[in-house]
Motif scaffolding. Structure first.
Motif, mmCIF file in Angstrom:
data_model
loop_
_atom_site.group_PDB
_atom_site.id
_atom_site.type_symbol
_atom_site.label_atom_id
_atom_site.label_comp_id
_atom_site.label_asym_id
_atom_site.label_seq_id
_atom_site.Cartn_x
_atom_site.Cartn_y
_atom_site.Cartn_z
ATOM 1 N N TYR A 277 1.248 4.431 16.205
ATOM 2 C CA TYR A 277 2.459 4.918 15.918
ATOM 3 C C TYR A 277 3.283 5.565 16.851
ATOM 4 C CZ TYR A 277 5.422 8.078 13.052
ATOM 5 O OH TYR A 277 6.589 8.887 12.544
ATOM 6 N N ASP B 138 5.777 4.826 0.717
ATOM 7 C CA ASP B 138 6.634 5.968 1.374
ATOM 8 C C ASP B 138 7.675 5.414 2.216
ATOM 9 O OD1 ASP B 138 4.962 7.701 0.073
ATOM 10 O OD2 ASP B 138 3.533 7.992 1.748
ATOM 11 N N GLU C 25 1.526 3.501 2.072
ATOM 12 C CA GLU C 25 2.249 3.566 3.406
ATOM 13 C C GLU C 25 3.440 3.005 3.217
ATOM 14 O OE1 GLU C 25 1.184 3.334 8.078
ATOM 15 O OE2 GLU C 25 0.211 1.765 6.850
ATOM 16 N N PRO D 175 3.078 5.054 10.256
ATOM 17 C CA PRO D 175 2.531 6.299 10.548
ATOM 18 C C PRO D 175 0.731 6.470 10.631
ATOM 19 C CG PRO D 175 4.193 6.409 9.045
ATOM 20 C CD PRO D 175 4.184 5.122 9.145
ATOM 21 N N ASN D 176 0.535 5.451 9.896
ATOM 22 C CA ASN D 176 -1.124 5.587 9.580
ATOM 23 C C ASN D 176 -1.664 4.624 10.658
ATOM 24 O OD1 ASN D 176 -0.502 7.361 7.411
ATOM 25 N ND2 ASN D 176 -0.954 5.470 5.780
ATOM 26 N N ARG D 177 -1.355 4.537 11.881
ATOM 27 C CA ARG D 177 -1.831 3.690 12.813
ATOM 28 C C ARG D 177 -2.140 4.696 14.089
ATOM 29 N NH1 ARG D 177 0.259 -2.502 12.586
ATOM 30 N NH2 ARG D 177 0.100 -2.515 10.235
ATOM 31 N N PRO D 178 -3.026 5.416 14.160
ATOM 32 C CA PRO D 178 -3.281 6.197 15.382
ATOM 33 C C PRO D 178 -3.369 5.550 16.522
ATOM 34 C CG PRO D 178 -4.812 7.045 13.528
ATOM 35 C CD PRO D 178 -4.283 5.685 13.038
ATOM 36 N N ARG E 223 0.719 -1.052 0.101
ATOM 37 C CA ARG E 223 0.096 -0.073 0.013
ATOM 38 C C ARG E 223 0.875 1.258 -0.107
ATOM 39 N NH1 ARG E 223 0.465 -2.573 4.808
ATOM 40 N NH2 ARG E 223 0.781 -1.136 6.400
#
Length: 242
Positions: A221, A46, A43, A215-218, A41
């Motif tokens: 992360y 990146d 994420e 980074p996309n795991r609030p 994906r």
């Protein structure tokens, strides 16, 4: 940076794969980037780009290509069920089949430097980097498992059973709290690695949970810990691939 979406032929079909590397100064040493369970994906693209920006040719395949060429992790119990079904299909023989295909592709691409490669895996793919290091000891010079699962188990395919075939330097990054990689397993792996001649390091990241680098795991992360993991990766690959 140069980004490409390419197809890699395998005995089981066409493996859709992301490749990224600097646009100058090549050819660059290659790093095999194995995805975690939620799949290939943006994420992860990146993260691959960040690694590539330090001077590497990074190759990130969709390991679910046999079942779903465009898997996107949804929400809810049904989405998790599908993800785990995909994940359970990735046996050691299939991962090694795909690893061999990646290495063949790298060897034919003038943008990749011939010779030693690195490998990094997250969560479900922690074992994959160790399997790759054992199967290709002359190629895989450095392997990193970040909050990897099933690294030292009773399974005949447990990665620790193949350490006698490895020559790579190993880095194992561990979350402090991780239901998927319990402390007992990490202690068992640590005890086993101490009986081998392998260069290795197991590092615990205080205050973190499984998946802390994404980074996309609030709520999961942890920026400070994630940055430290990047520092460790860069140092590992610089020592062994420079």
């Amino acid at each position: 940076m140069i980004d490409r979406e390419i197809e890699i032929a395998t005995p089981d079909g066409s493996m859709n794969t992301f490749v990224t590397h600097p646009d100058e100064g090549g050819p660059h040493p290659a790093v095999l980037f194995y995805m975690d369970a939620p799949g290939k994906r943006e994420e992860l693209h990146d993260m691959a780009r960040r690694l590539a920006s330090a001077g590497y040719y990074v190759i990130l395949p969709n390991l679910y290509y046999r079942r779903d060429r465009d898997f996107r992790m949804g929400t809810g119990d049904d989405a998790r069920r599908i993800m785990f079904e995909h994940m359970r299909t990735l046996t050691r023989p299939l991962v090694l089949t795909d690893t061999a295909a990646m290495l063949r592709f790298i060897d034919a691409d003038p943008a990749a430097r011939p010779g030693k490669v690195g490998a990094v895996g997250y969560c479900m793919s922690g074992p994959f980097v160790m399997w790759a290091a054992a199967e290709h000891p002359a190629r895989v010079a450095a392997a990193a498992s970040i909050h990897g699962v099933s690294l030292c188990t009773d399974s005949p395919d447990s990665p620790h059973r193949f350490t006698d075939r490895m020559t790579a330097e190993l880095y194992i990054g561990v979350a402090e709290t991780d239901v998927y990689a319990p402390t007992e397993m990490i202690h068992a792996l640590e005890a086993h690695l101490k009986t081998t001649p392998l260069r290795h390091r197991i590092e615990r990241y205080p205050g973190t949970h499984h998946g802390f680098v994404f980074p996309n795991r609030p709520g999961i992360y942890d920026k400070r810990a994630a940055e430290r993991h990047w520092e460790r990766l860069h140092a590992l690959f610089r020592r062994n691939l420079a």
